[in-house]
Design a protein around this motif. Structure first.
Motif, PDB file in Angstrom:
ATOM      1  N   GLU A  50     -19.163  56.128 -17.978  1.00 37.39           N
ATOM      2  CA  GLU A  50     -18.190  57.115 -18.443  1.00 37.39           C
ATOM      3  C   GLU A  50     -17.609  57.911 -17.279  1.00 37.39           C
ATOM      4  OE1 GLU A  50     -20.339  59.347 -21.385  1.00 37.39           O
ATOM      5  OE2 GLU A  50     -20.252  57.718 -22.843  1.00 37.39           O
ATOM      6  N   ALA A  51     -18.439  58.246 -16.289  1.00 29.02           N
ATOM      7  CA  ALA A  51     -17.958  58.985 -15.120  1.00 29.02           C
ATOM      8  C   ALA A  51     -16.952  58.153 -14.336  1.00 29.02           C
ATOM      9  CB  ALA A  51     -19.125  59.387 -14.226  1.00 29.02           C
ATOM     10  N   VAL A  52     -17.245  56.883 -14.168  1.00 29.56           N
ATOM     11  CA  VAL A  52     -16.319  56.002 -13.448  1.00 29.56           C
ATOM     12  C   VAL A  52     -15.024  55.851 -14.240  1.00 29.56           C
ATOM     13  CG1 VAL A  52     -15.948  53.631 -12.636  1.00 29.56           C
ATOM     14  CG2 VAL A  52     -18.115  54.791 -12.155  1.00 29.56           C
ATOM     15  N   GLN A  53     -15.127  55.694 -15.554  1.00 31.33           N
ATOM     16  CA  GLN A  53     -13.923  55.574 -16.382  1.00 31.33           C
ATOM     17  C   GLN A  53     -13.061  56.827 -16.296  1.00 31.33           C
ATOM     18  OE1 GLN A  53     -15.703  54.589 -20.171  1.00 31.33           O
ATOM     19  NE2 GLN A  53     -15.224  52.423 -19.922  1.00 31.33           N
ATOM     20  N   GLU A  54     -13.722  57.985 -16.279  1.00 34.32           N
ATOM     21  CA  GLU A  54     -12.973  59.241 -16.179  1.00 34.32           C
ATOM     22  C   GLU A  54     -12.197  59.315 -14.869  1.00 34.32           C
ATOM     23  OE1 GLU A  54     -14.021  63.856 -15.378  1.00 34.32           O
ATOM     24  OE2 GLU A  54     -15.255  62.850 -16.888  1.00 34.32           O
ATOM     25  N   VAL A  55     -12.840  58.945 -13.776  1.00 33.36           N
ATOM     26  CA  VAL A  55     -12.160  58.944 -12.484  1.00 33.36           C
ATOM     27  C   VAL A  55     -11.037  57.923 -12.491  1.00 33.36           C
ATOM     28  CG1 VAL A  55     -12.435  58.473 -10.020  1.00 33.36           C
ATOM     29  CG2 VAL A  55     -14.171  59.772 -11.240  1.00 33.36           C
ATOM     30  N   TRP A  56     -11.303  56.779 -13.051  1.00 26.15           N
ATOM     31  CA  TRP A  56     -10.305  55.703 -13.118  1.00 26.15           C
ATOM     32  C   TRP A  56      -9.050  56.203 -13.833  1.00 26.15           C
ATOM     33  CZ3 TRP A  56     -10.467  50.591 -11.377  1.00 26.15           C
ATOM     34  CH2 TRP A  56      -9.433  49.769 -11.821  1.00 26.15           C
ATOM     35  N   GLU A  57      -9.251  56.896 -14.950  1.00 27.15           N
ATOM     36  CA  GLU A  57      -8.129  57.371 -15.757  1.00 27.15           C
ATOM     37  C   GLU A  57      -7.310  58.447 -15.051  1.00 27.15           C
ATOM     38  OE1 GLU A  57     -10.002  58.508 -19.407  1.00 27.15           O
ATOM     39  OE2 GLU A  57     -10.346  56.423 -19.994  1.00 27.15           O
ATOM     40  N   ARG A  58      -7.936  59.238 -14.216  1.00 27.27           N
ATOM     41  CA  ARG A  58      -7.181  60.305 -13.548  1.00 27.27           C
ATOM     42  C   ARG A  58      -6.662  59.896 -12.170  1.00 27.27           C
ATOM     43  NH1 ARG A  58     -12.594  63.023 -12.648  1.00 27.27           N
ATOM     44  NH2 ARG A  58     -12.813  62.996 -10.395  1.00 27.27           N
ATOM     45  N   THR A  59      -6.921  58.659 -11.779  1.00 19.35           N
ATOM     46  CA  THR A  59      -6.446  58.160 -10.494  1.00 19.35           C
ATOM     47  C   THR A  59      -5.104  57.475 -10.695  1.00 19.35           C
ATOM     48  OG1 THR A  59      -8.714  57.790  -9.750  1.00 19.35           O
ATOM     49  CG2 THR A  59      -6.990  56.649  -8.543  1.00 19.35           C
ATOM     50  N   PRO A  60      -4.066  57.933  -9.998  1.00 17.33           N
ATOM     51  CA  PRO A  60      -2.751  57.298 -10.133  1.00 17.33           C
ATOM     52  C   PRO A  60      -2.834  55.799  -9.842  1.00 17.33           C
ATOM     53  CG  PRO A  60      -2.598  59.300  -8.830  1.00 17.33           C
ATOM     54  CD  PRO A  60      -4.064  59.020  -9.042  1.00 17.33           C
ATOM     55  N   GLY A  61      -2.242  55.029 -10.698  1.00 14.27           N
ATOM     56  CA  GLY A  61      -2.257  53.577 -10.518  1.00 14.27           C
ATOM     57  C   GLY A  61      -3.550  52.927 -10.979  1.00 14.27           C
ATOM     58  N   THR A  71     -19.005  57.402  -4.487  1.00 11.26           N
ATOM     59  CA  THR A  71     -19.029  58.853  -4.388  1.00 11.26           C
ATOM     60  C   THR A  71     -19.146  59.500  -5.761  1.00 11.26           C
ATOM     61  OG1 THR A  71     -17.761  58.836  -2.333  1.00 11.26           O
ATOM     62  CG2 THR A  71     -17.733  60.892  -3.592  1.00 11.26           C
ATOM     63  N   GLU A  72     -18.367  59.034  -6.713  1.00 19.00           N
ATOM     64  CA  GLU A  72     -18.392  59.594  -8.057  1.00 19.00           C
ATOM     65  C   GLU A  72     -19.730  59.334  -8.746  1.00 19.00           C
ATOM     66  OE1 GLU A  72     -16.328  61.574  -9.754  1.00 19.00           O
ATOM     67  OE2 GLU A  72     -14.982  61.686  -8.034  1.00 19.00           O
ATOM     68  N   VAL A  73     -20.268  58.127  -8.611  1.00 20.18           N
ATOM     69  CA  VAL A  73     -21.563  57.812  -9.242  1.00 20.18           C
ATOM     70  C   VAL A  73     -22.663  58.681  -8.616  1.00 20.18           C
ATOM     71  CG1 VAL A  73     -23.316  56.021  -9.555  1.00 20.18           C
ATOM     72  CG2 VAL A  73     -20.917  55.495  -9.979  1.00 20.18           C
ATOM     73  N   ARG A  74     -22.643  58.827  -7.302  1.00 12.66           N
ATOM     74  CA  ARG A  74     -23.640  59.673  -6.634  1.00 12.66           C
ATOM     75  C   ARG A  74     -23.513  61.127  -7.082  1.00 12.66           C
ATOM     76  NH1 ARG A  74     -23.517  56.864  -0.681  1.00 12.66           N
ATOM     77  NH2 ARG A  74     -24.946  55.177  -1.249  1.00 12.66           N
ATOM     78  N   ALA A  75     -22.294  61.611  -7.231  1.00  7.53           N
ATOM     79  CA  ALA A  75     -22.077  62.976  -7.694  1.00  7.53           C
ATOM     80  C   ALA A  75     -22.627  63.163  -9.101  1.00  7.53           C
ATOM     81  CB  ALA A  75     -20.594  63.325  -7.650  1.00  7.53           C
ATOM     82  N   MET A  76     -22.400  62.156  -9.958  1.00  4.88           N
ATOM     83  CA  MET A  76     -22.907  62.223 -11.319  1.00  4.88           C
ATOM     84  C   MET A  76     -24.439  62.239 -11.329  1.00  4.88           C
ATOM     85  SD  MET A  76     -24.141  60.270 -14.190  1.00  4.88           S
ATOM     86  CE  MET A  76     -24.319  58.830 -13.244  1.00  4.88           C
ATOM     87  N   ARG A  77     -25.058  61.535 -10.403  1.00  2.84           N
ATOM     88  CA  ARG A  77     -26.523  61.492 -10.301  1.00  2.84           C
ATOM     89  C   ARG A  77     -27.084  62.742  -9.637  1.00  2.84           C
ATOM     90  NH1 ARG A  77     -27.293  55.442  -7.831  1.00  2.84           N
ATOM     91  NH2 ARG A  77     -26.942  54.265  -9.745  1.00  2.84           N
ATOM     92  N   GLY A  78     -26.224  63.537  -9.022  1.00  2.15           N
ATOM     93  CA  GLY A  78     -26.680  64.730  -8.333  1.00  2.15           C
ATOM     94  C   GLY A  78     -27.193  64.448  -6.930  1.00  2.15           C
ATOM     95  N   GLU A  79     -26.736  63.344  -6.346  1.00  2.00           N
ATOM     96  CA  GLU A  79     -27.187  62.979  -5.007  1.00  2.00           C
ATOM     97  C   GLU A  79     -26.319  63.606  -3.946  1.00  2.00           C
ATOM     98  OE1 GLU A  79     -27.258  58.683  -4.820  1.00  2.00           O
ATOM     99  OE2 GLU A  79     -28.733  58.565  -6.410  1.00  2.00           O
TER     100      GLU A  79
END
Length: 79
Positions: A50-61, A71-79
């Motif tokens: 879901e975190a990756v999908q959210e980033v995907w949706e807000r990324t132009p193109g 980076t996003e997956v690590r952020a979601m994990r709190g790393e």
């Protein structure tokens, strides 16, 4: 370690779990600990997707680099 107590399990569900534990040569408690861990891993994977999908949706193109995904997956994990 946390403790979970579940009440009001239908008798047939309880028996199915007890039988499954017995078939694997485990106590019901051990079997349920294992099943809870499986459920937790699934929930973590679902959250990562879901975190990756959210980033995907807000990324132009819609395109993400490997580094952005990591980076996003690590952020979601709190790393």
């Amino acid at each position: 370690m946390a403790t979970i107590q579940i009440r009001n399990i239908p008798e047939d569900d309880y028996e199915a779990l007890r039988t499954a534990a017995k078939a694997e040569g485990k106590s019901l408690q051990s079997y349920m600990q294992e099943q809870a861990s499986v459920m937790a891993r699934r929930a973590k994977k679902r959250a990562a997707v879901e975190a990756v999908q959210e980033v995907w949706e807000r990324t132009p193109g819609g395109g993400l680099s490997r580094d952005e995904i990591v980076t996003e997956v690590r952020a979601m994990r709190g790393e």
